[in-house]
Scaffold this motif. Sequence first.
Motif, mmCIF file in Angstrom:
data_model
loop_
_atom_site.group_PDB
_atom_site.id
_atom_site.type_symbol
_atom_site.label_atom_id
_atom_site.label_comp_id
_atom_site.label_asym_id
_atom_site.label_seq_id
_atom_site.Cartn_x
_atom_site.Cartn_y
_atom_site.Cartn_z
ATOM 1 N N VAL A 204 0.820 -1.043 0.247
ATOM 2 C CA VAL A 204 0.136 -0.176 0.224
ATOM 3 C C VAL A 204 0.631 1.121 0.123
ATOM 4 O O VAL A 204 2.076 1.377 1.032
ATOM 5 C CB VAL A 204 -0.493 -0.343 1.465
ATOM 6 C CG1 VAL A 204 -1.732 1.403 1.544
ATOM 7 C CG2 VAL A 204 -1.773 -1.500 1.378
ATOM 8 N N LEU B 59 -3.080 5.790 1.577
ATOM 9 C CA LEU B 59 -4.194 5.471 2.782
ATOM 10 C C LEU B 59 -5.245 6.716 2.433
ATOM 11 O O LEU B 59 -4.847 7.572 2.637
ATOM 12 C CB LEU B 59 -3.625 5.133 4.099
ATOM 13 C CG LEU B 59 -2.633 4.513 4.493
ATOM 14 C CD1 LEU B 59 -2.146 4.479 5.694
ATOM 15 C CD2 LEU B 59 -2.484 2.758 4.630
ATOM 16 N N THR C 277 -7.772 1.938 0.651
ATOM 17 C CA THR C 277 -5.639 1.981 0.715
ATOM 18 C C THR C 277 -5.738 2.056 -0.721
ATOM 19 O O THR C 277 -7.238 1.553 -1.276
ATOM 20 C CB THR C 277 -5.282 0.562 1.218
ATOM 21 O OG1 THR C 277 -6.211 -0.439 0.612
ATOM 22 C CG2 THR C 277 -5.660 0.350 2.846
#
Length: 374
Positions: free
Chosen positions: A278, A281, A355
Amino acid sequence: MRVLAAMSGGVDSAVAAARLVAAGHDVTGVHLALSRTPLAYREGSRGCCSLEDSFDARRAADRIGIPFYVWDFSQRFAAEVIHPFVDEYRAGRTPNPCLRCNERIKFAAVLERGLDLGYDAVATGHYARLERTDGVTRMRRAVDPGKDQSYVLGVLNQDQLSHCLFPLGDSLKTEVRAEAADLGLSVADKPDSYDICFIPDGDTPGWLSDQLGEETGQFRDESGAVVGHHDGYHHFTIGQRRGLHLGTPAPDGKPRYVLDIQPVSNTVVVGPSEDLEVHRLEAIRPVWCSGTPDDAWRGKAQVRAHGTPVDARVELVDGGVRIDLDAALSGVAPGQAAVLYDDNLVVGSATICGTDRAGLDVAAALRGSEKGAA
């Protein structure tokens, strides 16, 4: 100062209370009864709320020489912590009940009652440091990096922090245990609690099955192909590898991980570890510990209680927060908290709602699920 010391029955809260007495404060100990059936939290529980813990807290209070009470917060705990925990898993998210308990019980319900009774502050054995200057209370990481608990306290607002005391923030855990032994406290060598208190045996999937039931669902890969079956999506969290028991191996023979959870179709999407990375966020419901920061700034983001903080650019967007990470994080799930730091200063926190995992094609897996249902 009149201080209400929350005593869990562990060594940290006992030493925190003792230090406040030694500093000349008027201290009263209180243990929180969070279950209507405390005997169900059997001896040997690895949480912090067993009947045995309440006895340990009382013995510590007697040794220190302070008044001690047990307060029944079981009804509010169920409404504010347990029920939302179940609801979050039902929605396919991964909550942290300890943060919720700090936010809604220890530093809200307890603080409200304490202020109503004329106390000035609530003290706990958490490892974090507080600084008070110019009418502002700022929270920083603890001196002991292995015990730092600022992450689980990042949900507290300025009003709550202004009425908090954390006497252990400048100490090492080894020093606290030695101090407890010198004071003659029976909890000096008591192990730390580390499980969810209302799931004392640590079997979260089993407990959730009792709450949500079981229903056969499918594991699918990113192309939508069925690669196994399970007894309910709530048994899994994003990033999980163990316990999948997939019937079809990956073409390259590498392990598969949970990439996504789809509650409506009871589908768990699995794939390679690289697809867990990821870089951004999205988070909602921000709580700012020391006032709202600038619209855009650089700091560090941490997504687990003992996770590694990552350098990031933080931007306030439409009442929420967007966090662009300098280095990828792995296995981040909606429902987790992102706690934001400026060096060792806790700026605030927000709940992760999305995400950007570029390698994950959830749509393809869902299309496969819909075809299978048809």
